[in-house]
Design a protein around this motif. Sequence first.
Motif, PDB file in Angstrom:
ATOM      1  N   THR A  58      -3.555  13.434  -0.172  1.00 58.04           N
ATOM      2  CA  THR A  58      -3.848  13.230  -1.690  1.00 58.04           C
ATOM      3  C   THR A  58      -4.011  11.590  -2.166  1.00 58.04           C
ATOM      4  O   THR A  58      -3.210  10.841  -1.223  1.00 58.04           O
ATOM      5  CB  THR A  58      -3.217  14.113  -2.427  1.00 58.04           C
ATOM      6  N   PRO A  59      -4.492  11.251  -2.983  1.00 54.08           N
ATOM      7  CA  PRO A  59      -4.505   9.875  -3.357  1.00 54.08           C
ATOM      8  C   PRO A  59      -3.076   9.214  -3.627  1.00 54.08           C
ATOM      9  O   PRO A  59      -2.580   8.178  -3.301  1.00 54.08           O
ATOM     10  CB  PRO A  59      -5.409   9.666  -4.447  1.00 54.08           C
ATOM     11  N   GLU A  60      -2.160  10.358  -4.215  1.00 56.55           N
ATOM     12  CA  GLU A  60      -0.844   9.986  -4.446  1.00 56.55           C
ATOM     13  C   GLU A  60       0.111   9.688  -3.165  1.00 56.55           C
ATOM     14  O   GLU A  60       0.818   8.875  -3.167  1.00 56.55           O
ATOM     15  CB  GLU A  60      -0.151  11.090  -5.352  1.00 56.55           C
ATOM     16  N   ASN A  61      -0.152  10.796  -2.166  1.00 55.53           N
ATOM     17  CA  ASN A  61       0.473  10.660  -0.812  1.00 55.53           C
ATOM     18  C   ASN A  61       0.060   9.260  -0.141  1.00 55.53           C
ATOM     19  O   ASN A  61       0.778   8.631   0.408  1.00 55.53           O
ATOM     20  CB  ASN A  61       0.342  11.754  -0.085  1.00 55.53           C
ATOM     21  N   LYS A  62      -1.431   9.124  -0.269  1.00 54.30           N
ATOM     22  CA  LYS A  62      -1.582   7.588   0.327  1.00 54.30           C
ATOM     23  C   LYS A  62      -0.918   6.437  -0.152  1.00 54.30           C
ATOM     24  O   LYS A  62      -0.497   5.498   0.497  1.00 54.30           O
ATOM     25  CB  LYS A  62      -2.979   7.467   0.283  1.00 54.30           C
ATOM     26  N   ALA A  63      -0.998   6.540  -1.612  1.00 53.10           N
ATOM     27  CA  ALA A  63      -0.185   5.393  -2.245  1.00 53.10           C
ATOM     28  C   ALA A  63       1.232   5.424  -1.885  1.00 53.10           C
ATOM     29  O   ALA A  63       1.868   4.159  -1.557  1.00 53.10           O
ATOM     30  CB  ALA A  63      -0.357   5.191  -3.751  1.00 53.10           C
ATOM     31  N   LEU A  64       1.997   6.221  -1.896  1.00 49.83           N
ATOM     32  CA  LEU A  64       3.264   6.546  -1.312  1.00 49.83           C
ATOM     33  C   LEU A  64       3.533   6.037  -0.009  1.00 49.83           C
ATOM     34  O   LEU A  64       4.515   5.431   0.192  1.00 49.83           O
ATOM     35  CB  LEU A  64       3.837   7.953  -1.688  1.00 49.83           C
ATOM     36  N   LEU A  65       2.524   6.483   0.957  1.00 49.24           N
ATOM     37  CA  LEU A  65       2.822   6.182   2.301  1.00 49.24           C
ATOM     38  C   LEU A  65       2.694   4.598   2.331  1.00 49.24           C
ATOM     39  O   LEU A  65       3.439   4.052   3.150  1.00 49.24           O
ATOM     40  CB  LEU A  65       1.896   6.817   3.125  1.00 49.24           C
ATOM     41  N   ALA A  66       1.636   4.053   1.589  1.00 46.60           N
ATOM     42  CA  ALA A  66       1.405   2.533   1.723  1.00 46.60           C
ATOM     43  C   ALA A  66       2.670   1.811   1.189  1.00 46.60           C
ATOM     44  O   ALA A  66       2.892   0.827   1.676  1.00 46.60           O
ATOM     45  CB  ALA A  66       0.241   2.058   1.018  1.00 46.60           C
ATOM     46  N   SER A  67       3.360   2.418   0.080  1.00 48.12           N
ATOM     47  CA  SER A  67       4.357   1.542  -0.445  1.00 48.12           C
ATOM     48  C   SER A  67       5.763   1.623   0.540  1.00 48.12           C
ATOM     49  O   SER A  67       6.377   0.784   0.761  1.00 48.12           O
ATOM     50  CB  SER A  67       4.689   2.179  -1.840  1.00 48.12           C
ATOM     51  N   GLN A  68       5.673   2.745   1.116  1.00 48.35           N
ATOM     52  CA  GLN A  68       6.989   2.953   2.048  1.00 48.35           C
ATOM     53  C   GLN A  68       6.658   2.080   3.378  1.00 48.35           C
ATOM     54  O   GLN A  68       7.553   1.477   3.724  1.00 48.35           O
ATOM     55  CB  GLN A  68       7.186   4.522   2.428  1.00 48.35           C
ATOM     56  N   GLN A  69       5.549   2.071   3.891  1.00 47.98           N
ATOM     57  CA  GLN A  69       5.364   1.132   4.899  1.00 47.98           C
ATOM     58  C   GLN A  69       5.435  -0.245   4.647  1.00 47.98           C
ATOM     59  O   GLN A  69       6.020  -1.033   5.573  1.00 47.98           O
ATOM     60  CB  GLN A  69       3.723   1.450   5.543  1.00 47.98           C
ATOM     61  N   ALA A  70       4.937  -0.662   3.427  1.00 47.27           N
ATOM     62  CA  ALA A  70       5.351  -2.129   3.061  1.00 47.27           C
ATOM     63  C   ALA A  70       6.666  -2.309   2.740  1.00 47.27           C
ATOM     64  O   ALA A  70       7.162  -3.460   3.156  1.00 47.27           O
ATOM     65  CB  ALA A  70       4.517  -2.400   1.484  1.00 47.27           C
ATOM     66  N   ALA A  71       7.364  -1.346   2.189  1.00 49.60           N
ATOM     67  CA  ALA A  71       8.929  -1.820   2.121  1.00 49.60           C
ATOM     68  C   ALA A  71       9.675  -1.663   3.632  1.00 49.60           C
ATOM     69  O   ALA A  71      10.493  -2.516   3.592  1.00 49.60           O
ATOM     70  CB  ALA A  71       9.281  -0.527   1.465  1.00 49.60           C
ATOM     71  N   SER A  72       9.092  -0.859   4.600  1.00 49.97           N
ATOM     72  CA  SER A  72       9.757  -1.102   5.863  1.00 49.97           C
ATOM     73  C   SER A  72       9.288  -2.412   6.392  1.00 49.97           C
ATOM     74  O   SER A  72      10.249  -2.639   7.392  1.00 49.97           O
ATOM     75  CB  SER A  72       9.401   0.185   6.625  1.00 49.97           C
ATOM     76  N   GLN A  73       8.280  -3.063   6.215  1.00 48.08           N
ATOM     77  CA  GLN A  73       7.782  -4.049   6.855  1.00 48.08           C
ATOM     78  C   GLN A  73       8.508  -5.538   6.078  1.00 48.08           C
ATOM     79  O   GLN A  73       8.402  -6.582   6.682  1.00 48.08           O
ATOM     80  CB  GLN A  73       6.377  -4.304   6.670  1.00 48.08           C
TER      81      GLN A  73
END
Length: 98
Positions: A58-73
Amino acid sequence: MDTVATADRVEKHVYNPSPQGLPAMPKTPFIHRMMRFTGRLRFIFGPAVSSPLDHEMTPENKALLASQQAASQAFITATRPDGSTYLVPRDPDDQSLR
């Protein structure tokens, strides 16, 4: 309580004496009765529900995944001489973990 030894295991039977004079039957432990009952329920209702892993995001899951990947980077892992590791921000001016 009788002990029956076989070639590969030792079984202990708890006998429930019958007041009618019938042969005593071994009493089934509660956990065995419960497992048999839940097995019958699973046979009727099927296994527990599990969601498929190949569903569309879902768009919400995509946004959450992108924010988590940015935080881990935002951090790198540093290793001490004793082998333990810790996180260090990539930006030297970041004071979030200090």
